[in-house]
Enzyme design. Structure first.
Site, PDB file in Angstrom:
ATOM      1  N   ASP A  87      66.212  70.055  40.061  1.00 12.86           N
ATOM      2  CA  ASP A  87      66.388  69.347  41.175  1.00 12.86           C
ATOM      3  C   ASP A  87      66.698  67.644  40.604  1.00 12.86           C
ATOM      4  OD1 ASP A  87      67.343  69.341  43.732  1.00 12.86           O
ATOM      5  OD2 ASP A  87      65.367  68.913  44.710  1.00 12.86           O
TER       6      ASP A  87
ATOM      7  N   LYS B 219      68.962  78.749  49.224  1.00  5.83           N
ATOM      8  CA  LYS B 219      68.718  78.818  47.699  1.00  5.83           C
ATOM      9  C   LYS B 219      68.161  79.834  47.027  1.00  5.83           C
ATOM     10  CE  LYS B 219      67.579  74.094  48.084  1.00  5.83           C
ATOM     11  NZ  LYS B 219      66.696  72.708  48.427  1.00  5.83           N
TER      12      LYS B 219
ATOM     13  N   GLN C 152      60.559  71.495  47.797  1.00  2.67           N
ATOM     14  CA  GLN C 152      61.411  71.194  48.749  1.00  2.67           C
ATOM     15  C   GLN C 152      61.049  69.696  49.615  1.00  2.67           C
ATOM     16  OE1 GLN C 152      64.465  72.893  49.462  1.00  2.67           O
ATOM     17  NE2 GLN C 152      64.753  71.294  51.154  1.00  2.67           N
TER      18      GLN C 152
END
Ligand code: NDP
Length: 269
Positions: A116, A49, A93
């Protein structure tokens, strides 16, 4: 002849397009990633990322915390990032350590920065699901009216992907570990999406000839230590119409989709 859905190539094209967009933005996108604990796979995903963010011209900030970080401490970090006007995207994450309540954390991320897409009121599509649709769309594979089978019902991958197929007018079956006859279901699929986390679960005889097979799984082969998907690629490719490789399929598309969400979040400022 099977067509390989080349996620690595398409993701590269998407990043190049995003780089052009970012160059025209007055305020550069800025992604904050929170990494709790020291899961080696998570560290690799976060690095991917970061590389992608840097490539498209976005800023990247990593907040690394110990595995014993408390729920309250993590919540405070997110609240600070929500308030911080220089941050345009926030990602926590996964997986988080077991003592952390994922759902509470997801709901705390400012929806406008939730690149996300895991807050239920986020305007963004979760990145793996978005990556799958971007891949299908770039290969001009139609979804409307198709019979889709999704193997896996996790909140991170299976469920949001299935829901997006429904929104795009596919007829969707969701399978999971208690599905009575998995092969009977998967064989019906025009588009088969597999996100079970079980190496080579899907065999050739479980796939309808000509089907589109999307392998989301990322597993480490016990013997070779290489990355393998949830699909027995070498044999399934003999019967499928289209198939994604692992690595080089959905993985890079997920990261590119995250970057698309980030640029979109930053363009709305
Ligand atoms: P989870 O373990 O959270 O969910 C797995 C799902 O698969 C569950 O719903 C489970 O059913 C189902 N399942 C497990 N075994 C079987 C089986 N034998 N038959 C049918 N269904 C089964 O995993 P995630 O959804 O987080 O991830 C799935 C895979 O995708 C993993 O390999 C992960 O590494 C990978 N991944 C890849 C990404 C990418 O960018 N390519 C991004 C995120 C994940 P039940 O609900 O009944 O337990």
């Amino acid at each position: 002849m099977v067509n390989i859905l080349d996620g690595r190539k398409i993701a590269g094209q998407i990043r190049a397009e995003l780089k052009e967009k970012v160059a025209k933005l007055d305020k550069k996108p800025s992604l904050a990633v929170i990494l709790v604990g020291d899961n080696p796979a998570s560290a690799i995903y976060v690095r991917e990322k970061m590389k992608a963010a840097v490539e498209i011209g976005a800023k990247f900030r990593l907040l690394k915390r110990k595995a014993n970080t408390s729920q309250r401490a993590l919540e405070r970090i997110i609240q600070d990032l929500n308030r911080n006007a220089s941050i345009t995207g926030i990602l926590v994450q996964k997986p988080l350590p077991p003592h952390i309540d994922d759902e509470e954390i997801d709901c705390l991320v400012d929806p406008a920065k939730d690149v996300d897409g895991l807050n239920p009121i986020s305007p963004f599509i979760p990145s793996t699901a978005l990556g799958v649709f971007e891949l299908l769309s770039r290969y001009a594979i139609k979804v409307e009216g198709k019979k889709v089978v999704v193997v896996g019902r996790s909140k991170l991958v299976g469920l949001p992907t299935a829901l997006e197929f429904v929104k795009r007018n596919a007829t969707v079956t969701i399978c999971h570990s208690k599905t009575a006859n998995l092969a009977a279901e998967t064989k019906q699929a025009d588009i088969l999406v597999v996100a079970a986390g079980k190496p080579r679960l899907i065999k050739r005889n479980m796939v309808k000839p000509g089907a589109v097979v999307i392998d989301v799984g990322i597993n480490r082969d016990r013997e070779t230590h290489k990355l393998v998907g949830d699909v027995d690629f070498e044999n399934v490719k003999k019967v499928a119409g289209y198939v994604t490789p692992v690595p080089g399929g959905v993985g890079p598309m997920t990261v590119a989709a995250l970057m698309s969400n980030l640029v979109q979040a930053s363009s709305q400022k």
